[in-house]
Design a protein around this motif. Structure first.
Motif, mmCIF file in Angstrom:
data_model
loop_
_atom_site.group_PDB
_atom_site.id
_atom_site.type_symbol
_atom_site.label_atom_id
_atom_site.label_comp_id
_atom_site.label_asym_id
_atom_site.label_seq_id
_atom_site.Cartn_x
_atom_site.Cartn_y
_atom_site.Cartn_z
ATOM 1 N N UNK A 95 8.611 45.060 13.568
ATOM 2 C CA UNK A 95 8.996 46.219 14.386
ATOM 3 C C UNK A 95 7.822 46.685 15.231
ATOM 4 N N UNK A 96 6.635 46.724 14.642
ATOM 5 C CA UNK A 96 5.434 47.154 15.371
ATOM 6 C C UNK A 96 5.166 46.221 16.553
ATOM 7 N N UNK A 97 5.217 44.899 16.300
ATOM 8 C CA UNK A 97 4.937 43.936 17.370
ATOM 9 C C UNK A 97 5.981 44.027 18.486
ATOM 10 N N UNK A 98 7.213 44.358 18.132
ATOM 11 C CA UNK A 98 8.250 44.546 19.148
ATOM 12 C C UNK A 98 8.027 45.842 19.916
ATOM 13 N N UNK A 99 7.586 46.874 19.212
ATOM 14 C CA UNK A 99 7.456 48.199 19.823
ATOM 15 C C UNK A 99 6.258 48.318 20.757
ATOM 16 N N UNK A 100 5.174 47.607 20.468
ATOM 17 C CA UNK A 100 3.934 47.788 21.243
ATOM 18 C C UNK A 100 4.143 47.590 22.747
ATOM 19 N N UNK A 101 4.731 46.481 23.209
ATOM 20 C CA UNK A 101 4.918 46.347 24.666
ATOM 21 C C UNK A 101 5.859 47.394 25.244
ATOM 22 N N UNK A 102 6.835 47.858 24.450
ATOM 23 C CA UNK A 102 7.746 48.894 24.933
ATOM 24 C C UNK A 102 7.025 50.235 25.072
ATOM 25 N N UNK A 103 6.136 50.532 24.132
ATOM 26 C CA UNK A 103 5.357 51.770 24.215
ATOM 27 C C UNK A 103 4.411 51.697 25.405
ATOM 28 N N UNK A 104 3.818 50.517 25.617
ATOM 29 C CA UNK A 104 2.929 50.352 26.773
ATOM 30 C C UNK A 104 3.684 50.607 28.073
ATOM 31 N N UNK A 115 11.604 51.643 6.890
ATOM 32 C CA UNK A 115 10.180 51.341 6.691
ATOM 33 C C UNK A 115 9.253 52.359 7.368
ATOM 34 N N UNK A 116 9.807 53.222 8.226
ATOM 35 C CA UNK A 116 9.029 54.299 8.844
ATOM 36 C C UNK A 116 9.752 55.620 8.610
ATOM 37 N N UNK A 117 8.998 56.645 8.268
ATOM 38 C CA UNK A 117 9.609 57.944 7.980
ATOM 39 C C UNK A 117 10.296 58.516 9.213
ATOM 40 N N UNK A 118 9.653 58.320 10.383
ATOM 41 C CA UNK A 118 10.208 58.845 11.626
ATOM 42 C C UNK A 118 9.549 58.125 12.796
ATOM 43 N N UNK A 119 9.938 58.485 13.998
ATOM 44 C CA UNK A 119 9.397 57.840 15.194
ATOM 45 C C UNK A 119 7.899 58.084 15.319
ATOM 46 N N UNK A 120 7.447 59.265 14.951
ATOM 47 C CA UNK A 120 6.027 59.589 15.057
ATOM 48 C C UNK A 120 5.183 58.637 14.210
ATOM 49 N N UNK A 121 5.666 58.335 13.017
ATOM 50 C CA UNK A 121 4.932 57.402 12.145
ATOM 51 C C UNK A 121 4.892 56.005 12.757
ATOM 52 N N UNK A 122 5.989 55.603 13.387
ATOM 53 C CA UNK A 122 6.033 54.302 14.058
ATOM 54 C C UNK A 122 5.028 54.254 15.202
ATOM 55 N N UNK A 123 4.976 55.328 16.014
ATOM 56 C CA UNK A 123 4.021 55.361 17.124
ATOM 57 C C UNK A 123 2.584 55.270 16.610
ATOM 58 N N UNK A 124 2.289 55.995 15.549
ATOM 59 C CA UNK A 124 0.929 55.949 15.002
ATOM 60 C C UNK A 124 0.590 54.560 14.475
ATOM 61 N N UNK A 125 1.562 53.901 13.856
ATOM 62 C CA UNK A 125 1.331 52.543 13.354
ATOM 63 C C UNK A 125 1.066 51.579 14.507
ATOM 64 N N UNK A 126 1.764 51.773 15.614
ATOM 65 C CA UNK A 126 1.562 50.910 16.783
ATOM 66 C C UNK A 126 0.178 51.133 17.390
ATOM 67 N N UNK A 127 -0.258 52.383 17.459
ATOM 68 C CA UNK A 127 -1.597 52.681 17.965
ATOM 69 C C UNK A 127 -2.647 52.020 17.066
ATOM 70 N N UNK A 128 -2.476 52.165 15.749
ATOM 71 C CA UNK A 128 -3.434 51.583 14.811
ATOM 72 C C UNK A 128 -3.512 50.071 14.955
ATOM 73 N N UNK A 129 -2.360 49.418 15.147
ATOM 74 C CA UNK A 129 -2.332 47.965 15.309
ATOM 75 C C UNK A 129 -2.980 47.551 16.619
#
Length: 203
Positions: free
Chosen positions: A26-35, A60-74
């Motif tokens: 999910x993180x790898x899919x989300x990163x280009x979309x967030x960019x 696997x993520x509590x909410x969207x905010x947690x997903x965004x933070x995980x993407x930033x960390x990655x």
């Protein structure tokens, strides 16, 4: 009767992953979309791109905010960049090694910049995750990997490999942009760094 059975079969792939594998996918899919879309990207859009149901994200993520933070960390993690630096053949001439290193690190910095740029104008937790000890540790690991690349030529260097590595990384990080000239290629960056701004004909 056949059609209803195909849909459950297709959806068994995602549940077959471990939670950690699913998070990573999910993180790898989300990163280009967030960019591309910044914090405005929806979890529905991410789910569609990943080929999963939106509810799978929230397993696997509590909410969207947690997903965004995980993407930033990655995006900021040095792991991928360090692996690429470690894979460079140290038997190559130093200019070739540095050109490969520059290419790998420019890709890392580009991805980092895209994510931070897309989220940097928004308040909240995300920009803060890139400051402090985490960023310093990431930079230190990349510099250490660069120093290893320089080690075979230690005797020919003006300064210790660690200091040269810090200078080279600083050049990549702060390369100035000009409107009327194209950016230096990784090889040009390596050559200017090693030999200075003068061309051979100026000697």
């Amino acid at each position: 009767m056949t059609a209803p059975q195909e849909n459950p079969t297709t959806r068994r792939r995602a549940p077959g992953m471990s939670p950690e594998q699913r998070r990573e996918m999910i993180i790898q899919t989300a990163i280009p979309l967030i960019a591309e879309f910044g914090a405005a990207v929806t979890t529905a859009k991410i789910a569609r791109a990943a080929g999963i149901g939106e509810g799978t994200i929230f397993r696997v993520f509590a909410d969207k905010d947690e997903l965004l933070q995980a993407c930033v960390a990655t995006a900021l993690s040095p792991e991928h960049a360090v692996r690429e630096l470690d894979a460079i053949d140290v038997s190559q001439p130093l200019p070739d090694r540095l050109a490969e290193a520059a290419e790998a690190l420019q890709a890392h910095l580009s991805r980092m910049g895209a994510i931070l740029g897309s989220l940097g104008h928004r308040g909240g937790k995300h920009p803060g995750t890139v400051r402090g000890a985490g960023r310093e540790e990431s930079t230190a690991r990349i510099r250490a990997a660069l120093a290893e690349l320089l080690e075979p030529d230690k005797a020919a260097l003006r300064r210790p490999p660690e200091q040269i590595a810090a200078l080279f990384f600083g050049l990549l990080f702060t390369q100035p942009r000009t409107n009327d000239e194209p950016d230096l290629t990784p090889r040009e960056l390596a050559e200017v760094f090693l030999h200075g701004a003068l061309s051979g004909s100026a000697e």
